[in-house]
Design a protein around this motif. Structure first.
Motif, PDB file in Angstrom:
ATOM      1  N   THR A 158      -2.209  -5.781  -2.478  1.00 20.89           N
ATOM      2  CA  THR A 158      -0.751  -5.768  -2.647  1.00 20.89           C
ATOM      3  C   THR A 158      -0.164  -4.523  -2.015  1.00 20.89           C
ATOM      4  N   LEU A 159       0.897  -4.721  -1.215  1.00 21.09           N
ATOM      5  CA  LEU A 159       1.653  -3.612  -0.641  1.00 21.09           C
ATOM      6  C   LEU A 159       3.116  -4.017  -0.517  1.00 21.09           C
ATOM      7  N   GLU A 164       4.894  -1.836   4.541  1.00 21.78           N
ATOM      8  CA  GLU A 164       3.738  -0.962   4.752  1.00 21.78           C
ATOM      9  C   GLU A 164       2.589  -1.689   5.449  1.00 21.78           C
ATOM     10  N   TRP A 214      -1.522  -2.507   6.076  1.00 25.44           N
ATOM     11  CA  TRP A 214      -2.728  -2.648   5.281  1.00 25.44           C
ATOM     12  C   TRP A 214      -3.674  -1.474   5.499  1.00 25.44           C
ATOM     13  N   GLU A 227      -7.061  -2.342   0.555  1.00 28.18           N
ATOM     14  CA  GLU A 227      -6.597  -3.725   0.340  1.00 28.18           C
ATOM     15  C   GLU A 227      -7.507  -4.732   1.045  1.00 28.18           C
ATOM     16  N   LYS A 231      -0.858   5.570  -7.323  1.00 22.92           N
ATOM     17  CA  LYS A 231      -0.425   4.457  -6.462  1.00 22.92           C
ATOM     18  C   LYS A 231      -0.519   3.126  -7.215  1.00 22.92           C
ATOM     19  N   GLU A 251       2.391   0.372  -7.936  1.00 28.27           N
ATOM     20  CA  GLU A 251       2.234  -1.042  -7.597  1.00 28.27           C
ATOM     21  C   GLU A 251       2.635  -1.929  -8.765  1.00 28.27           C
TER      22      GLU A 251
END
Length: 321
Positions: free
Chosen positions: A160-161, A165, A167, A171, A302, A306
């Motif tokens: 998930t981003l 953004e 990869w 991820e 982070k 998320e």
């Protein structure tokens, strides 16, 4: 009462509550609870327009849960990462609840309309059976079975981003074991499996990595296949049983119907949707369920961001008064 829309389908459906068939069913993550909506699937746009769905029609929140703080979450993620490293796990999924109480009233009918507009590629639903009220929208398909051709479709969805953004290795490495896991299970049921290239799957303000699968299976194998797939590494981890034990150990709250699955049966297809980006609704609170795949490379700060981002799927669509 249930209202729902299928992915890429703007028709609004419900059930006529006749007791000759089970058309829609919600299965809890631990498979110990289910909610069934009986009857034929019907067009419900007229019925919906005359319905009132506000927080005043719901039960009061008597769960006595306190939301996990950021510091508590980060401390737990560090413990989870240690387990992952010690046991050389590819990933383990950790989830939390965000509890929203900053409202006098919520118009859930209008909120559901906004949710449907925001996520046209998702299975979108709202229901209240008198004891449980939930709303959600997510596009991960656990399985889709065509009754005529016997073709079964599923997907590997992980990582998930924010959409803007790029990869990273974290991820990409998170999604690989999900794909391998699903392929290995399908090989027990079919000799010919089609696997797509991995591509971006956009869901509102975030994106995931996705790989699609197609296979022809025997109808009598469908229930067994679904129970082998659930819970997928995308909502649990690998190996499945060990990760489920650690989910129960580390998570502060039961998942209930979050990360369980929804079964919808029509004349043509049997569809199964993973219940993510969802919330349990109360008169005086909204419990939003969010989680993330934790790996040895995860950054706790982070991961918190998320889950905050994922919670917006429901929060930003609430029509508050």
């Amino acid at each position: 009462m249930i209202y729902f829309k299928l992915p890429f389908d703007e028709k609004l459906y419900s059930t006529d509550q006749k007791q000759d068939k089970e058309s829609v069913g919600f299965q809890s993550f631990d498979l110990l609870r289910q909610i069934i909506f009986e009857g034929n699937i019907i067009n419900a746009s007229g019925q919906f327009e005359h319905d009132t769905i506000t927080n005043e029609t719901l039960l009061k929140d008597e769960s006595h849960f306190n939301e996990e703080t950021k510091d508590e979450y980060i401390e737990t993620i560090h413990q989870v990462i240690e387990v992952i490293k010690d046991h050389e796990l590819p990933k383990l999924v950790y989830a939390r609840r965000k509890i929203f109480i900053a409202f006098n009233g919520i118009d859930f009918k209008e909120s559901f309309k906004k949710l449907c507009t925001s996520y046209p590629n998702a299975f979108r639903y709202i229901f209240n059976d008198g004891q449980n009220a939930w709303m959600g929208a997510f596009s991960e398909t656990l399985g889709k079975f065509n009754k005529t051709t016997h073709q079964f479709e599923t997907m590997s969805l992980a990582g998930t981003l924010p959409v803007s953004e790029e990869w990273t290795e974290k991820e990409i490495e998170e999604q690989k074991p999900v794909t391998s896991y699903i392929k290995d299970i399908l090989e027990n049921y079919s000799e010919n499996i089609e696997v797509s290239e991995t591509y971006d799957h956009i869901s509102g303000n975030i994106k995931h990595l996705r790989t699609d699968f197609k296979a022809r299976i025997q109808p009598e194998d469908l229930d067994s296949l679904i129970h082998d797939l659930h819970p997928t590494p995308a909502v649990c981890g690998i190996p499945k049983d060990f990760c489920k034990q650690n989910i129960q150990k580390f998570e502060k709250f039961p998942r209930e119907f979050y990360a369980g699955f929804i079964k919808v049966e029509t004349d043509e297809n049997v569809m199964y949707f993973v219940n993510l980006r969802c919330a349990r609704l109360y008169r005086d609170s909204v419990h939003i369920f969010v989680g993330g795949g934790i790996t040895a490379q995860s950054d706790a700060e982070k991961e918190w961001r998320e889950t905050e981002l994922k919670s917006e799927a429901v929060l930003k669509n609430l029509v508050i008064s």
